[in-house]
Design a protein around this motif. Structure first.
Motif, short mmCIF file in Angstrom:
data_model
loop_
_atom_site.label_atom_id
_atom_site.label_comp_id
_atom_site.label_asym_id
_atom_site.label_seq_id
_atom_site.Cartn_x
_atom_site.Cartn_y
_atom_site.Cartn_z
N PHE B 281 0.81 -1.22 0.00
CA PHE B 281 0.00 0.00 0.00
C PHE B 281 0.85 1.28 0.00
O PHE B 281 0.52 2.24 -0.68
CB PHE B 281 -0.95 0.00 1.21
N ASN B 283 4.01 1.58 -0.94
CA ASN B 283 5.19 1.49 -1.80
C ASN B 283 5.25 2.68 -2.75
O ASN B 283 4.22 3.21 -3.15
CB ASN B 283 5.12 0.23 -2.66
N VAL B 284 6.47 3.06 -3.12
CA VAL B 284 6.64 4.05 -4.18
C VAL B 284 7.28 3.37 -5.38
O VAL B 284 7.71 2.23 -5.31
CB VAL B 284 7.46 5.27 -3.71
N ALA B 285 7.33 4.13 -6.49
CA ALA B 285 7.73 3.53 -7.76
C ALA B 285 9.09 2.85 -7.70
O ALA B 285 9.30 1.81 -8.32
CB ALA B 285 7.73 4.60 -8.84
N THR B 286 10.00 3.43 -6.94
CA THR B 286 11.35 2.86 -6.90
C THR B 286 11.46 1.65 -5.98
O THR B 286 12.54 1.12 -5.78
CB THR B 286 12.36 3.94 -6.46
N GLU B 288 10.74 1.49 -2.68
CA GLU B 288 10.77 1.79 -1.24
C GLU B 288 9.39 1.55 -0.66
O GLU B 288 8.38 1.90 -1.28
CB GLU B 288 11.09 3.28 -1.02
#
Lengths: 286, 348
Positions: B281, B283-286, B288
């Protein structure tokens, strides 16, 4: 209704994006491309540095992307997009004349209140990797009137020399001289690299910092800003003199969907630019 | 609550109510408690005869009528013509209970604040909400009495009190008044009937544990217990399945996704319920993740209910309906978590 809540009329265009045309594309690295786009309506984005837009390609999806150009570029603005998911990979296939869709600008960037506090100060920009992209909006803005600041120091760290964003602009900044300095470092140098090598925190001792007159602005991955902030605090920089811009995955941009929430803070509303003193005790900052 | 002065009460017989519902059905879609596969659900009915008389807690809350599990927000064509889709129909929601009325208050404010969400608000505008007060706790998993959500102040248009052979009712706003006059008539009721109901209700709820210790100070208590061992302990049991969120009447986080039609000439953008208990939920694109650990996610969800949103809405964002307790495969209960956090109880 609670008196503190700002209850607005319903807005039927909250999720409705507007059409924009790609006017320029340039590859920076294998992964990152620069885009200049123009809103078809001709309106100016009228953004603050540090704000973001929701970019979409119909049929693929929507994602938050930082605005990389300084304000007041008319109806055009710039972004630098890393291909990491379906949407951004699709964006990488687009060329001049193609359409994308935009909502925004969103969030709280470097507004007039913050900008007013910067004049006369030593501005210390610290960027890691693609973090230079959102920071560039403010950097290019302050370079326009560099004489009103005591000094402008830009520290930029990347994993490899190939990952540097806006390399030709960096060369230009390097040649300005006077009260402007650019220090770069890469983690894994190649044979042509003549600058520093190591992690970004290695650059901090190379800048002369008077903690009382310095404002630091940091953008990068969590592991980077965590250690940069520790070093700045060790130099007795007050927390309130440090600004950070945070990356989160906003799905709505308007404080509803919950994805960007960092404890009680909706990053899309109160951020992505934060004064560090406001978020220093937040457990979800890193 | 027992200030009845200036509160006009009216009455209608049970048969009269059934006739009124059939009359409404000519003008509105009516959703009410109805039986489905031996359970009761809130669903649209075609006749008053389909409405269940006995209340049992439903699996899903009535939020689904205003914030559907999946909702089209945009339609577009390959040529780039994009249209905002905002759907609502005249609807009566009959018989929702105090917990869900209080949950709706949180939702109303959340969708109206700062950026008024037309998809949600237009459905509310187009609806008449008729609540039925509860005289007792509905089952052992409910804990409305611990957050005072058995009490209704606002959040519905008309509130009914079940007196066995008849309902007495009061309207909560002008919309409710006009609706009640049109469909229920305006036969007055003396306050005695209400007072009798209230006395029985107070007596029943008086036998419960009452509100959480330090109820109004829970935001501060939660703010200072972010390192409490309970988060790790609950995390050992939690399966991160998100069931608690699907059934919660005040969870409103969503995902946004595009879907192309098979002809590739048109498509839709949808929003769907999402869950902060799911591992990706935050998470970011990279790649993390900002809430990687289960314990972080439980802490976040509980803080939303008793801290972050409670500060904003001045009421707990958990209404004690007990749905998550019934749905949880690992027996995690917000009631127990609050009791341990406040020091009211020790872990068994």
């Amino acid at each position: 209704m609670s008196p503190q809540l700002n209850i607005n009329e319903k807005d039927e265009k909250l999720y409705l994006p507007e059409i924009a045309k790609v006017t320029k594309v340039k590859s920076f690295t294998d992964q990152e491309k620069f885009f200049e786009v123009e809103l078809a309506s001709g309106r100016s984005l009228n953004h603050d540095p540090g704000q973001f837009v929701q970019v979409s390609v119909l049929g693929i999806g929507e994602a938050p992307i930082s605005i990389s150009s300084p304000p007041e570029k008319g109806s055009r603005f710039e972004m630098c997009i890393r291909a990491v998911g379906p949407l951004t990979r699709k964006l990488h296939t687009l060329g001049v004349g193609d359409n994308i869709f935009i909502r925004g600008p969103f969030g709280h960037g470097f507004d007039k209140d913050i900008l007013d506090k910067l004049s006369g100060k030593h501005l210390l920009f610290i960027a890691g990797g693609i973090g230079y992209v959102p920071l560039r909006s403010l950097i290019n803005m302050v370079l326009e009137e560099k004489e009103i600041y005591e000094k402008i120091s830009i520290l930029y760290g990347c994993k490899t020399p190939q990952e540097r964003m806006f390399p030709s602009e960096l060369d230009e900044i390097n040649s300005i001289g006077g009260n402007v300095e650019l220090l770069e470092i890469v983690d894994r140098p190649d044979n042509n690299w003549k600058g520093y090598s190591g992690v970004i925190t290695n650059l901090i001792p190379r800048v002369s910092i008077n903690p009382e007159n310095c404002i630091a602005v940091i953008v990068g991955p969590p592991i980077m800003y965590k250690f940069v902030i520790m070093d700045l605090l060790d130099l007795k920089m007050p927390k309130k003199s440090i600004y950070i811009s945070l990356e989160r995955r906003m799905k709505c941009g308007i404080g509803k969907c919950g994805h960007c929430q960092m404890e009680g803070i909706y990053v899309c509303q109160e951020g992505p630019v934060f004064n560090y003193s406001y978020v220093a005790n937040n457990k979800e900052i890193f | 609550m027992n200030k009845t002065i200036n509160r006009p009460f009216f009455q209608i017989t049970k048969d009269g109510m059934l006739a009124a519902i059939d009359k409404m059905l000519q003008d509105y879609s009516v959703a009410a408690l109805t039986e489905k596969n031996k359970n009761v659900v809130f669903d649209f009915v075609k006749s008053s005869a389909e409405i269940s008389n006995v209340y049992k807690p439903t699996i899903l809350s009535p939020k689904k009528f205003f914030f559907p599990q999946e909702e089209v927000i945009l339609e577009y064509t390959a040529e780039g013509k994009v249209t905002a889709i905002i759907e609502s129909k005249p609807m009566v929601l009959f018989g929702i209970r105090p917990c869900d009325i209080n949950a709706k208050k949180v939702m109303d404010e959340a969708f109206a604040e700062s950026n008024g969400d037309a998809n949600y608000l237009s459905k509310i505008e187009n609806s008449v909400i008729i609540g039925i007060d509860c005289k007792q706790v509905c089952d052992e998993d409910s804990f409305c009495y611990r957050v005072n959500s058995q009490e209704v102040t606002t959040g519905c248009d008309i509130l009914l009190y079940d007196l066995g052979e008849k309902y007495i009712f009061e309207y909560k706003n002008e919309k409710g008044r006009e609706f009640a006059i049109k469909y229920f008539g305006s036969q007055g009721s003396d306050h005695g009937a209400y007072d009798k109901f209230l006395k029985e209700k107070e007596s029943n709820f008086g036998k419960t544990e009452g509100p959480f210790k330090d109820l109004e100070y829970l935001p501060g208590v939660f703010e200072h217990t972010k390192d409490h061992p309970i988060w790790e302990e609950e995390a050992k049991r939690c399966l991160s399945c998100g069931s608690c969120i699907m059934v919660c009447p005040t969870c409103y986080c969503f995902d946004v996704a595009d879907e192309l039609a098979l002809n590739l000439k048109e498509g839709q953008r949808l929003r769907r319920w999402d869950a902060c208990m799911l591992s990706d939920f935050a998470n970011v694109a990279t790649g993390e993740s900002f809430r990687k650990e289960v314990s972080n996610r439980i802490r976040h969800r509980m803080n939303r209910k008793f801290n972050f949103l409670m500060r904003k809405h001045h009421q707990p964002a958990c209404v004690g309906c007990g749905r998550c307790v019934r749905a949880c495969l690992a027996d995690i209960s917000p009631k127990e978590i609050v009791e341990i956090i406040t020091g009211e109880k020790e872990r068994e």
